[in-house]
Design an enzyme around this catalytic site. Sequence first.
Site, PDB file in Angstrom:
ATOM      1  N   CYS A   1       0.812  -1.227   0.000  1.00  0.00           N
ATOM      2  CA  CYS A   1       0.000   0.000   0.000  1.00  0.00           C
ATOM      3  C   CYS A   1       0.848   1.281   0.000  1.00  0.00           C
ATOM      4  O   CYS A   1       0.565   2.220  -0.734  1.00  0.00           O
ATOM      5  CB  CYS A   1      -0.961  -0.009   1.188  1.00  0.00           C
ATOM      6  SG  CYS A   1      -0.328  -0.829   2.647  1.00  0.00           S
TER       7      CYS A   1
ATOM      8  N   HIS B   1      -2.804   6.012   4.770  1.00  0.00           N
ATOM      9  CA  HIS B   1      -1.379   6.136   5.093  1.00  0.00           C
ATOM     10  C   HIS B   1      -0.900   7.524   4.639  1.00  0.00           C
ATOM     11  O   HIS B   1      -1.292   7.998   3.566  1.00  0.00           O
ATOM     12  CB  HIS B   1      -0.556   5.113   4.328  1.00  0.00           C
ATOM     13  CG  HIS B   1      -0.734   3.686   4.766  1.00  0.00           C
ATOM     14  ND1 HIS B   1      -1.437   3.305   5.880  1.00  0.00           N
ATOM     15  CD2 HIS B   1      -0.248   2.535   4.214  1.00  0.00           C
ATOM     16  CE1 HIS B   1      -1.384   1.987   6.006  1.00  0.00           C
ATOM     17  NE2 HIS B   1      -0.688   1.490   5.004  1.00  0.00           N
TER      18      HIS B   1
HETATM   19  N1  LIG Z   1      -4.787  -3.773   4.866  1.00  0.00           N
HETATM   20  C1  LIG Z   1      -4.075  -3.185   3.921  1.00  0.00           C
HETATM   21  O1  LIG Z   1      -3.921  -1.951   3.850  1.00  0.00           O
HETATM   22  C2  LIG Z   1      -3.408  -4.000   2.895  1.00  0.00           C
HETATM   23  C3  LIG Z   1      -2.880  -3.333   1.811  1.00  0.00           C
HETATM   24  C4  LIG Z   1      -2.252  -4.061   0.832  1.00  0.00           C
HETATM   25  C5  LIG Z   1      -2.178  -5.424   0.953  1.00  0.00           C
HETATM   26  N2  LIG Z   1      -2.709  -6.057   2.026  1.00  0.00           N
HETATM   27  C6  LIG Z   1      -2.573  -7.516   2.082  1.00  0.00           C
HETATM   28  O2  LIG Z   1      -3.847  -8.131   1.922  1.00  0.00           O
HETATM   29  C7  LIG Z   1      -3.889  -9.307   2.700  1.00  0.00           C
HETATM   30  C8  LIG Z   1      -5.096  -9.268   3.644  1.00  0.00           C
HETATM   31  O3  LIG Z   1      -5.060  -8.098   4.426  1.00  0.00           O
HETATM   32  P1  LIG Z   1      -6.295  -7.651   5.308  1.00  0.00           P
HETATM   33  O4  LIG Z   1      -5.895  -6.357   5.870  1.00  0.00           O
HETATM   34  O5  LIG Z   1      -7.568  -7.746   4.549  1.00  0.00           O
HETATM   35  O6  LIG Z   1      -6.281  -8.797   6.451  1.00  0.00           O
HETATM   36  P2  LIG Z   1      -7.474  -9.345   7.367  1.00  0.00           P
HETATM   37  O7  LIG Z   1      -8.471  -8.297   7.592  1.00  0.00           O
HETATM   38  O8  LIG Z   1      -6.795  -9.975   8.523  1.00  0.00           O
HETATM   39  O9  LIG Z   1      -8.165 -10.496   6.461  1.00  0.00           O
HETATM   40  C9  LIG Z   1      -7.512 -11.700   6.151  1.00  0.00           C
HETATM   41  C10 LIG Z   1      -8.358 -12.515   5.178  1.00  0.00           C
HETATM   42  O10 LIG Z   1      -7.639 -13.692   4.815  1.00  0.00           O
HETATM   43  C11 LIG Z   1      -8.468 -14.834   5.046  1.00  0.00           C
HETATM   44  N3  LIG Z   1      -7.665 -16.010   5.386  1.00  0.00           N
HETATM   45  C12 LIG Z   1      -6.779 -16.148   6.395  1.00  0.00           C
HETATM   46  N4  LIG Z   1      -6.239 -17.388   6.388  1.00  0.00           N
HETATM   47  C13 LIG Z   1      -6.805 -18.038   5.349  1.00  0.00           C
HETATM   48  C14 LIG Z   1      -6.681 -19.351   4.823  1.00  0.00           C
HETATM   49  N5  LIG Z   1      -5.856 -20.252   5.370  1.00  0.00           N
HETATM   50  N6  LIG Z   1      -7.424 -19.697   3.748  1.00  0.00           N
HETATM   51  C15 LIG Z   1      -8.258 -18.800   3.184  1.00  0.00           C
HETATM   52  N7  LIG Z   1      -8.428 -17.535   3.632  1.00  0.00           N
HETATM   53  C16 LIG Z   1      -7.708 -17.164   4.699  1.00  0.00           C
HETATM   54  C17 LIG Z   1      -9.345 -14.419   6.211  1.00  0.00           C
HETATM   55  O11 LIG Z   1     -10.465 -15.270   6.275  1.00  0.00           O
HETATM   56  P3  LIG Z   1     -11.230 -15.537   7.704  1.00  0.00           P
HETATM   57  O12 LIG Z   1     -12.039 -14.308   7.971  1.00  0.00           O
HETATM   58  O13 LIG Z   1     -12.021 -16.740   7.393  1.00  0.00           O
HETATM   59  O14 LIG Z   1     -10.136 -15.750   8.717  1.00  0.00           O
HETATM   60  C18 LIG Z   1      -9.692 -12.997   5.789  1.00  0.00           C
HETATM   61  O15 LIG Z   1     -10.680 -13.026   4.787  1.00  0.00           O
HETATM   62  C19 LIG Z   1      -2.537  -9.419   3.392  1.00  0.00           C
HETATM   63  O16 LIG Z   1      -1.697 -10.211   2.577  1.00  0.00           O
HETATM   64  C20 LIG Z   1      -2.047  -8.014   3.414  1.00  0.00           C
HETATM   65  O17 LIG Z   1      -0.654  -7.920   3.460  1.00  0.00           O
HETATM   66  C21 LIG Z   1      -3.334  -5.379   2.990  1.00  0.00           C
END
Ligand SMILES: NC(=O)c1ccc[n+]([C@@H]2O[C@H](COP(=O)([O-])OP(=O)(O)OC[C@H]3O[C@@H](n4cnc5c(N)ncnc54)[C@H](OP(=O)(O)O)[C@@H]3O)[C@@H](O)[C@H]2O)c1
Length: 329
Positions: A126, A235
Amino acid sequence: MKIAVVGATGLVGREMLRVLDERGFGTEEVIAAASAKSVGSTLDFAGRQLTVVSVDAAIAARPDYALFSAGAEVSRQYAPLFAAVGTTVVDNSSAWRKDPEVPLVVPEVNIGAVRPEDRIIANPNCSTIQMVLALSALEREYGLRRLVIATYQSITGTGIRAVRQLESEERGETPSEPAYPNPIHRNLFPHGGDFQPDGYTTEEQKLIDETRKIYADPEIAITATVVRVPVVGGHSEAVNVELRRDYDLEEVRRLIGSTPGVILYDEPMQNRYPMPILSHHRDEVWVGRVRRDPSQPRSLNLWIVADNIRKGAATNAVQIMEHLCGRTK
Ligand SMILES: NC(=O)c1ccc[n+]([C@@H]2O[C@H](COP(=O)([O-])OP(=O)(O)OC[C@H]3O[C@@H](n4cnc5c(N)ncnc54)[C@H](OP(=O)(O)O)[C@@H]3O)[C@@H](O)[C@H]2O)c1
């Protein structure tokens, strides 16, 4: 068209569903996948309810595109399985970003890096997305010699657990599963990701490696300090830029202000400068405080703010998909 959203229950996944609806994909077949604990639950999408399925079930449905935001481990395991059934994956995690065979894309900057045969495309971090877009016109016009970056990153960048930690601390409670090793309410810490042996963090390293890859310029000198702040909505980044040749400040403003997807918001005397409260729920990257750095030649300072969940993740991923399927806005 069939689109899978892997990690659909997460902060980024839910935003992806909203962005897909907003950008005209509401009538497409959308498959929401998440971990075993969420299978069978429902999510709102475009006025209907989607039942969450397992990642295996999503692969079996052979979607045209899979937008991943479920962490690097899930991406490493499942992205190749989607690719093997002909799905094109746009991945938000760090799993594939450094792979020289995988394009790392901010559409306004380098959509040309995608080849027709690519089945996995990486969405940058991001903090990288907003910076490379804000500086893209300067990079093209003047070239970048050096960037000194300090970030002020929203807790939403760490996912749902971090949001819950802040909310618990705001209520005076002890969070049950804190995302951070320190309190974040009324605090901040110079720490994003994990510490490396050289003293930098993985988030700082991403800014360096990803910026060079997107601009296809390994020579840019970059150093960064990532700071996590108790902010929701975006951010912020203070960036000191050394260009390869001298510049005219008005020309710099014109270039930034005419970059698609960027808003130049720079009337500090009227208290008009980018803030997360302005960027929240918006797709644009906001730039302000553009000023010459008198301490060295060819240099300037600026302040860059964007919603990390929108342009920093969900919107950028959907825009990549739009280019791939020929439905750009
Ligand atoms: N937040 C940001 O600003 C941002 C920006 C760029 C990239 N990202 C990337 O995007 C990804 C997710 O971020 P987030 O902020 O959305 O995290 P989050 O809110 O913690 O959500 C994680 C997601 O992944 C799923 N998940 C976890 N373990 C899994 C598995 N074994 N099989 C299938 N699904 C699984 C979770 O499902 P459950 O609900 O079922 O646990 C949930 O839907 C990360 O790789 C992060 O680095 C985030």
